[in-house]
Design an enzyme around this catalytic site. Structure first.
Site, PDB file in Angstrom:
ATOM      1  N   ARG A 104     -46.326   4.674 -14.493  1.00 42.57           N
ATOM      2  CA  ARG A 104     -46.663   3.560 -13.577  1.00 42.57           C
ATOM      3  C   ARG A 104     -47.465   4.094 -12.396  1.00 42.57           C
ATOM      4  NH1 ARG A 104     -41.856   1.981 -16.068  1.00 42.57           N
ATOM      5  NH2 ARG A 104     -42.337   0.214 -17.414  1.00 42.57           N
ATOM      6  N   ASP A 162     -46.230   4.831 -20.921  1.00 46.58           N
ATOM      7  CA  ASP A 162     -45.717   3.458 -20.789  1.00 46.58           C
ATOM      8  C   ASP A 162     -46.918   2.517 -20.805  1.00 46.58           C
ATOM      9  OD1 ASP A 162     -43.990   1.162 -20.049  1.00 46.58           O
ATOM     10  OD2 ASP A 162     -42.559   2.729 -19.548  1.00 46.58           O
ATOM     11  N   HIS A 190     -43.410  -0.790 -24.935  1.00 50.44           N
ATOM     12  CA  HIS A 190     -43.936  -0.068 -23.761  1.00 50.44           C
ATOM     13  C   HIS A 190     -45.086   0.841 -24.179  1.00 50.44           C
ATOM     14  CE1 HIS A 190     -41.270  -1.399 -20.565  1.00 50.44           C
ATOM     15  NE2 HIS A 190     -40.253  -1.314 -21.404  1.00 50.44           N
ATOM     16  N   ASP A 213     -36.619   1.144 -25.780  1.00 53.15           N
ATOM     17  CA  ASP A 213     -36.123   0.054 -24.934  1.00 53.15           C
ATOM     18  C   ASP A 213     -37.104  -1.117 -24.960  1.00 53.15           C
ATOM     19  OD1 ASP A 213     -37.960   1.803 -23.653  1.00 53.15           O
ATOM     20  OD2 ASP A 213     -37.523   0.877 -21.723  1.00 53.15           O
ATOM     21  N   GLU A 214     -36.604  -2.265 -24.611  1.00 51.30           N
ATOM     22  CA  GLU A 214     -37.408  -3.454 -24.313  1.00 51.30           C
ATOM     23  C   GLU A 214     -38.598  -3.626 -25.265  1.00 51.30           C
ATOM     24  OE1 GLU A 214     -36.665  -4.023 -19.598  1.00 51.30           O
ATOM     25  OE2 GLU A 214     -38.108  -2.469 -20.108  1.00 51.30           O
ATOM     26  N   TRP A 257     -28.325   2.152 -20.158  1.00 48.03           N
ATOM     27  CA  TRP A 257     -28.818   1.670 -18.849  1.00 48.03           C
ATOM     28  C   TRP A 257     -28.462   0.213 -18.619  1.00 48.03           C
ATOM     29  CZ3 TRP A 257     -32.995  -1.849 -17.948  1.00 48.03           C
ATOM     30  CH2 TRP A 257     -33.644  -2.312 -19.116  1.00 48.03           C
ATOM     31  N   TYR A 291     -30.117   4.046 -10.941  1.00 42.47           N
ATOM     32  CA  TYR A 291     -31.579   3.884 -10.885  1.00 42.47           C
ATOM     33  C   TYR A 291     -31.987   4.119  -9.436  1.00 42.47           C
ATOM     34  CZ  TYR A 291     -32.673   2.274 -15.640  1.00 42.47           C
ATOM     35  OH  TYR A 291     -32.897   2.200 -16.991  1.00 42.47           O
ATOM     36  N   TRP A 311     -37.967   4.943 -11.745  1.00 41.85           N
ATOM     37  CA  TRP A 311     -39.150   4.226 -12.240  1.00 41.85           C
ATOM     38  C   TRP A 311     -40.144   4.034 -11.105  1.00 41.85           C
ATOM     39  CZ3 TRP A 311     -39.208   4.146 -17.285  1.00 41.85           C
ATOM     40  CH2 TRP A 311     -37.995   4.126 -17.988  1.00 41.85           C
ATOM     41  N   GLU A 362     -42.944   1.713 -10.748  1.00 38.31           N
ATOM     42  CA  GLU A 362     -43.808   0.539 -10.576  1.00 38.31           C
ATOM     43  C   GLU A 362     -44.215   0.369  -9.111  1.00 38.31           C
ATOM     44  OE1 GLU A 362     -41.084   0.504 -12.428  1.00 38.31           O
ATOM     45  OE2 GLU A 362     -41.307  -0.766 -14.204  1.00 38.31           O
TER      46      GLU A 362
END
Ligand code: ACM
Length: 548
Positions: A166, A195, A268, A332-333, A406, A436, A487, A489
């Site tokens: 990110r 990512d 991702h 993930d995701e 997580w 986190y 993370w 972002e």
């Protein structure tokens, strides 16, 4: 000396007095403080006897760090005579060590190089703060307090994850973070390399990954003074060369830290698909590298054999660079929408009699894990790989992956354990706290923009219980460790990274090392207060909320 240690162990004394002269974090398992001190002579000898190079090297590193900070002329010698003596023992656990500091000198005992490393880290930490900070000061007096320590970590995995996709962080900044990890006895650096917002590792076979894939069209920066703004400029290309990745591996290895590369797949994956759209589910609609957070529906086409080969090629190149036993492939995701709309995926689902498109991910995980196993690597996964509805647990389980829990962390860890998966606890945010450590740590009006609502305080991070008492005893051995996850972002500057990470990184380090019953937030706060000198000398930015 042996006798002192024996008595200490027999009594199982866990003492860190309120007015302790010893400032060690993570707090040692067992420690008894005495009177007096041992002043280091200018020609201090660290005697390593007949220990092999793999162990005596720890003495050489200690001496080199010590001399560089203090101006002493210490030396590491293959002798049995010296004020600091190293003794190889068989009754310390792999990362454990024992120290006995008397008025005359120090006895250091361990059974492995890691154990000796941690013993020397403790010695450095008990000296004035410039020693661990590696700042030269010849005017100070260098003395160790008299103390007896028998120490070992609670968990064998004590990790820190950093997202460099990110926003990108240069190798020098990584080293600053790795120094902190080492000072607090953390042992795994989980490097989230790819990512949606940027591909960072150089891959020779696919050069567009680090041109197209490593450049975002714009960038949002949170400047700690100016606030948040868009640069309205391309961000990148930012990436690590193979030499730089090897440099990080070597820097970590010297500090007994294993690097875990992560290539997040099959979701991702937008940065990779921006560079190589042919491996996506709808190549007629090319994607661009993302500039903000979120979860994309554009994912790898796991029913395309060429896309599968692409993923393996990437893993193969990185397996050669990262010698550690682990490889994290994310998981993930990963929405299944693109697979549901793709003819290859529909066909494969039918052919193999799958009940859910999610099974395509399990199939992908199995194939990548099989491949990694041929390279001697164990696969690491985020918890969705087993907790997403419709996952085929048997396929995922085949190669015995380690599951990073997580969200919802404790539920996932329990489920992983019940199904025989070892797991790592890294809770995003729950009633009891968060690991986190990129999330906002206070609700102060002046707090820079960031993830979360500001309730992820240092105290809640510290007091989080990674293995709740409700976990049945027979499942507890599956809880393999803890991880501080970061993370980026919102975080694109070195000072903001450090400000959010410190001292919560130390809170997680202590959760990884110190027995649950020996933890105490007030004591941690006091010790962190003393560590500010080390952080200040190192020029670190850090959150000061717990001392307000
Ligand atoms: C994650 O936070 N998406 C692992």
């Amino acid at each position: 000396m042996k006798k002192i240690l024996f008595v200490l162990l027999l009594c199982s004394i866990e003492v860190v007095q309120a007015q302790s002269r010893v400032n060690l974090t993570p707090r040692p398992k067992q420690m008894v403080e005495g009177q007096g001190q041992f002043e280091l002579p200018s020609r201090l000898v660290v005697a390593y006897g007949s220990l092999p190079d793999s162990l005596s090297r720890e003495a050489a590193r200690f001496v080199s760090d010590l001399n560089a900070a203090t101006g002493l002329q210490a030396s590491a010698l293959s002798s049995t005579e010296g004020a600091i003596r190293m003794q190889l023992v068989s009754d310390c656990s792999p990362e454990g060590y024992r120290l006995a500091v008397t008025n005359e000198g120090v006895q250091v005992e361990a059974s492995t190089s890691a154990g000796f490393f941690y013993a020397f880290q403790s010695l450095k930490k008990m000296l004035p703060a410039n020693v661990m900070a590696r700042k030269y000061d010849a005017r100070r007096k260098y003395a160790l307090p008299v103390v007896t320590i028998a120490d070992e970590p609670r968990f064998r995995y004590r990790g820190f994850m950093l997202d460099v996709s990110r926003h990108f962080f240069a190798v020098d900044q990584l080293k600053r973070m790795i120094d902190i990890m080492a000072a607090y006895k953390m042992n795994y650096f989980h490097w989230h390399l790819t990512d949606d917002q940027g591909w960072r590792p150089e891959i020779k076979k696919y050069p567009r990954l680090t041109t197209v894939g490593a450049t975002a069209p714009n960038c949002r920066i949170t400047d700690m003074k100016r606030g948040t703004y868009w640069t309205n400029q391309p961000y990148g290309p930012y990436f690590y060369t193979r030499e730089e990745m090897r440099e990080v591996v070597e820097y970590c290895a010297q500090r007994h830290i294993t690097v875990i590369p992560e290539v997040d797949m099959p979701g991702h994956f937008v940065a990779a698909l921006a560079a190589y759209p042919e491996f996506g589910c709808d190549p007629s609609h090319p994607v661009t590298v993302w500039t903000t957070g979120g979860v994309s529906r554009e994912v790898l086409n796991v029913a395309n054999p060429r896309a599968m080969q692409f993923a393996k090629d990437v893993l193969a190149e990185l397996c050669d660079i990262f010698p550690g036993p682990y490889f994290h492939i994310g998981g993930d995701e990963c929405p299944t929408n693109a697979w549901e709309a793709n003819a290859d995926c529909q066909r494969l689902l039918k052919e193999e009699g799958m009940k859910s498109f999610r099974e395509l991910q399990s199939r992908f995980t199995e194939e990548m894990s099989d491949f990694l196993a041929t390279r001697g690597k164990r696969t690491l996964l985020w918890n969705e790989s087993i907790t997403a509805q419709g996952s085929d647990l048997a396929r995922v389980k085949k190669n015995n992956p380690l599951i990073f829990c997580w969200y919802p962390c404790q539920k996932a860890a329990l489920m992983a354990s019940e199904n025989g998966f070892q797991n790592i606890v890294s809770d995003i945010h729950s009633d009891t706290g968060s690991y986190y450590i990129n999330r906002k740590q206070s609700t102060d009006p002046g707090e820079p923009d960031g993830a979360g609502k500001g309730d992820d305080t240092v105290e809640r991070c510290y007091n989080y219980v990674p293995v709740p008492e409700s976990v049945p005893a027979h499942l507890q051995p599956f809880y393999t460790g803890v991880q501080a996850t970061f993370w980026c972002e919102w975080v694109g500057t070195n000072d903001y990274l450090e400000y959010l990470a410190l001292p919560r990184l130390m809170a997680v380090a202590e959760a990884g090392w110190t027995p649950q019953e020996a933890k105490n937030f007030e004591d941690f706060r006091r010790r962190m207060g003393l560590d500010r000198e080390m952080l200040d000398l190192g020029g670190y930015s850090y959150g000061k909320h717990i001392w307000k």
